[in-house]
Design an enzyme around this catalytic site. Structure first.
Site, PDB file in Angstrom:
ATOM      1  N   HIS A 264       0.854  -1.186   0.000  1.00  0.00           N
ATOM      2  CA  HIS A 264       0.000   0.000   0.000  1.00  0.00           C
ATOM      3  C   HIS A 264       0.888   1.234   0.000  1.00  0.00           C
ATOM      4  CE1 HIS A 264      -3.050   2.655   2.444  1.00  0.00           C
ATOM      5  NE2 HIS A 264      -3.050   2.959   1.179  1.00  0.00           N
TER       6      HIS A 264
ATOM      7  N   GLY B 136      -6.676  -3.665   5.247  1.00  0.00           N
ATOM      8  CA  GLY B 136      -7.094  -3.453   6.632  1.00  0.00           C
ATOM      9  C   GLY B 136      -5.996  -2.699   7.364  1.00  0.00           C
ATOM     10  N   SER B 137      -5.976  -2.777   8.691  1.00  0.00           N
ATOM     11  CA  SER B 137      -4.853  -2.222   9.434  1.00  0.00           C
ATOM     12  C   SER B 137      -4.013  -3.407   9.901  1.00  0.00           C
ATOM     13  CB  SER B 137      -5.360  -1.414  10.619  1.00  0.00           C
ATOM     14  OG  SER B 137      -6.078  -2.259  11.481  1.00  0.00           O
TER      15      SER B 137
ATOM     16  N   HIS C 189     -12.439   2.069  -0.039  1.00  0.00           N
ATOM     17  CA  HIS C 189     -10.987   1.885  -0.201  1.00  0.00           C
ATOM     18  C   HIS C 189     -10.290   1.373   1.056  1.00  0.00           C
ATOM     19  CE1 HIS C 189     -10.159   5.410   2.196  1.00  0.00           C
ATOM     20  NE2 HIS C 189      -8.908   5.482   1.837  1.00  0.00           N
TER      21      HIS C 189
ATOM     22  N   GLY D  45     -10.728   3.410   7.296  1.00  0.00           N
ATOM     23  CA  GLY D  45     -10.963   4.785   7.753  1.00  0.00           C
ATOM     24  C   GLY D  45     -10.681   4.915   9.239  1.00  0.00           C
TER      25      GLY D  45
ATOM     26  N   LYS E 162       5.808  -1.261   8.439  1.00  0.00           N
ATOM     27  CA  LYS E 162       5.128   0.038   8.401  1.00  0.00           C
ATOM     28  C   LYS E 162       6.121   1.087   7.959  1.00  0.00           C
ATOM     29  CE  LYS E 162       1.705   1.111   9.414  1.00  0.00           C
ATOM     30  NZ  LYS E 162       0.478   1.112   8.582  1.00  0.00           N
TER      31      LYS E 162
END
Lengths: 477, 135
Positions: A233, A375-376, A400, A403, A476
């Site tokens: 991402h 997702g997270s 998308h 949020g 990350k």
């Protein structure tokens, strides 16, 4: 629900013309009742503001991950007629072609579970975080080719497989790109950042396919239960940010020049076919192509690590798909009984073309376009398929992501990066980030449940569930 | 120096107040650097920014956008800005040091500055700023 908003279906809501002055079309959004309880009034105001823009067609739309952005709400979708419509950077965002891709591997969970060495090697192979520079030296000639050819440039330069291009939205290249409208400053920012992940919510994750909802589509997409996949991402980095900054300024002047009255200065825009509108579109497409090249370079770095570490074939890690979720596109849609060439803005929304639509890989024409919803780091990501309902209701668009629901400042106060990483490890998820803040900032707790967001788009039918994946290794930015 | 981070769901929201526009702009600059690189920043290398814009909001947006650009392409992390505004023209002297991954990796990349949530107001005590950094 917010006063003045009308319910028109189980998950569909309308913001009628008159909600604010000068709306040309109604607003529409898709939300469950529980997601409605955390809906910000400012986001609905922004949805209504978009409805006042010249040339807007049918509805100002928002997906169930709607939240307050700049100009358009995040999750906003709007299409404009070429003859009368406008184009606005507020409908795209700073991170042009921020997007997601997923590739599969022949590995199973047992092959990589608990392998911190793999996460470390991936972390070392993909530059991440603030100030990260690419190990790849891109010449100014190569940069121009990246902007004009996107993923095609990357594959030609050895960063992938020809088959990858077939599995990218627009084949990884918007042909309307015009790098002559990309400033010297933007290019300067682009040179050292090819193949870098960035920071914030950007990530590279090793994931496992946990559930298959639609076996036929999953098989066509190349997904099988228990399979290890890699999801990436990220977007167009400083180059895209600078294109947005530069063109916001010229479009502010254009708004005045063309006597466009706006309810909000953030919606600076120009007629699509005006010199200013065309210049922004050409530069935005060039930045979008840079983003596709960037994701392709990161894919190459990850495949190289996996191939070496596990003795698997580089060619045995095909791309499922690559989607853009911050972009404006020229597309043909059915409108008032005829096919029209329109300009669709997707700001935190994903294209979800249904069966038979153009620009879907030939072998998936019957199924619909793969849609990837990240997702997270502790929660599931989803693969869905585009539908004919999306073509009818949302100009072929869906949500998308999850949020946010908690601010970064609150996250840093309430959550400890170290504890979150330890908690995730207990769940079998290894996280690596430049610092603990980056982990607290993006902890699973700060996001809405992606389960609920995708459930709404599935129930409304603007895309349908195919598979669920969960992370076991996270990098990350 | 006086600014604070206010809770904002998606991005970073900053409020600041200062007796003069020069100090207000300098506070906004410091907040931007703090968000991106954390608190450990030193001086030694200098850059200058000069620009004009139609109003205070545009001037601040353009100033901070230029800071983002210089910081990224020159690989510099700034500790301080001396800002001098005359009408709608700004000159700023920046003091900073080269980016050090070990000391400056504690922040979040700011993608851009827009008019979103940007307001500069004035009362008897001076100037107040509300600004959102897109991260």
């Amino acid at each position: 629900m917010i006063d003045g908003v009308k319910r028109i279906g189980l998950y569909e809501w309308e913001v009628p013309v008159g909600f604010i002055p000068h709306m040309r079309v109604p607003g529409r959004f898709f939300l469950s009742e529980s997601l409605g309880r955390i809906l910000e009034p400012g986001a609905v105001q922004q949805l209504a503001n978009v409805a006042t823009l010249p040339g807007i067609i049918r509805h100002s739309l928002a997906m169930p991950d709607i939240h307050w952005g700049y100009g358009f709400p995040i999750g906003g979708v709007a299409a404009f007629s070429l003859a009368e419509g406008v184009i606005s950077p507020g409908g795209v965002g700073f991170d042009i072609n921020c997007g997601v891709r997923l590739f599969t591997t022949p590995l199973a969970e047992k092959d990589i579970a608990g392998r911190r060495d793999l996460v470390d090697e991936l972390y070392n192979a993909v530059p991440t975080g603030v100030g990260a520079k690419s190990p790849v030296k891109v010449s100014s000639g190569s940069l121009d080719s990246m902007m004009m050819n996107g993923a095609r440039w990357a594959v030609k330069a050895g960063y992938g497989l020809p088959g990858d291009l077939e599995r990218c939205e627009d084949k990884g290249c918007m042909k309307q790109a015009d790098s002559s409208h990309v400033s010297a400053k933007a290019k300067q920012r682009g040179v050292p950042q090819g193949g870098t992940l960035g920071s914030g919510n950007h990530f590279l994750e090793m994931q496992v396919v946990r559930e298959i909802y639609d076996p036929e589509a999953a098989q066509a997409f190349g997904l099988a239960s228990g399979q290890v996949c890699c999801m990436i991402h990220c977007g167009s980095r400083g180059l895209g940010h600078q294109v947005c900054t530069d063109h916001l300024k010229t479009l502010e002047l254009a708004t005045k020049k063309y006597h466009i009255t706006l309810p909000d200065r953030q919606l600076a825009c120009a007629p699509i076919l005006s010199p200013e509108g065309k210049a922004y579109f050409g530069a935005m497409a060039a930045a979008a192509n840079y983003a596709w090249a960037n994701r392709q370079m990161i894919t190459h770095a990850a495949r190289t690590v996996l191939a070496k570490k596990f003795g698997i074939d580089y060619d045995g890690m095909p791309l499922v798909y690559d989607v853009a979720h911050n972009v404006a596109k020229r597309e043909e849609h059915q409108y008032e009984g005829k096919r029209e060439d329109v300009c669709v803005h997707r700001k935190g929304a994903t294209r979800a073309f249904g069966p038979g639509a153009s620009d879907i890989p030939a072998d998936l024409a019957r199924i619909g376009q793969p849609v990837i919803i990240p997702g997270s780091m502790g929660t599931s990501s989803y693969v869905l398929k585009g539908t004919r309902t999306a073509m009818e209701k949302t100009f072929g668009s869906t949500c998308h992501g999850a949020g946010r629901i908690m601010s970064r400042s609150q996250a840093k106060k309430q959550l400890s990066g170290k504890e979150i990483a330890a908690g995730l490890l207990r769940m079998g998820i290894i996280v690596r980030a430049p610092n603990e803040n980056a982990i607290a900032d993006e902890a699973p707790e700060v996001y809405k449940s992606s389960d609920e967001v995708v459930n709404v788009v599935h129930e409304v039918g603007i895309s349908r569930l195919v598979a669920r994946l969960s992370p076991i290794g996270v990098i990350k930015g | 120096m006086s600014f604070e981070e206010i809770s904002h769901t998606a991005d970073v929201r900053i409020q600041a107040q200062a007796p003069t526009r020069n100090e207000l702009f300098s506070d906004a600059f410091t907040a931007l650097m703090q968000v991106m690189y954390g608190p450990d920043r030193k001086g030694g290398q200098h850059r200058e920014i000069a620009l004009s814009a139609e109003d205070d909001e545009a001037l601040l947006r353009d100033f901070l956008s230029e800071v983002l650009f210089i910081s990224e392409v020159d690989g510099l992390v700034f500790v301080q800005a001396t800002v001098m505004i005359d009408g709608h023209t700004l000159v700023a002297h920046l003091d900073g040091e080269p980016f050090d991954r070990n000391r400056h990796s504690f922040g979040t990349e700011v993608k851009g500055i827009s008019y979103s949530g940007l307001a500069i107001t004035r009362d008897a005590n001076g100037y107040m700023l509300d600004i959102v950094f897109d991260v």
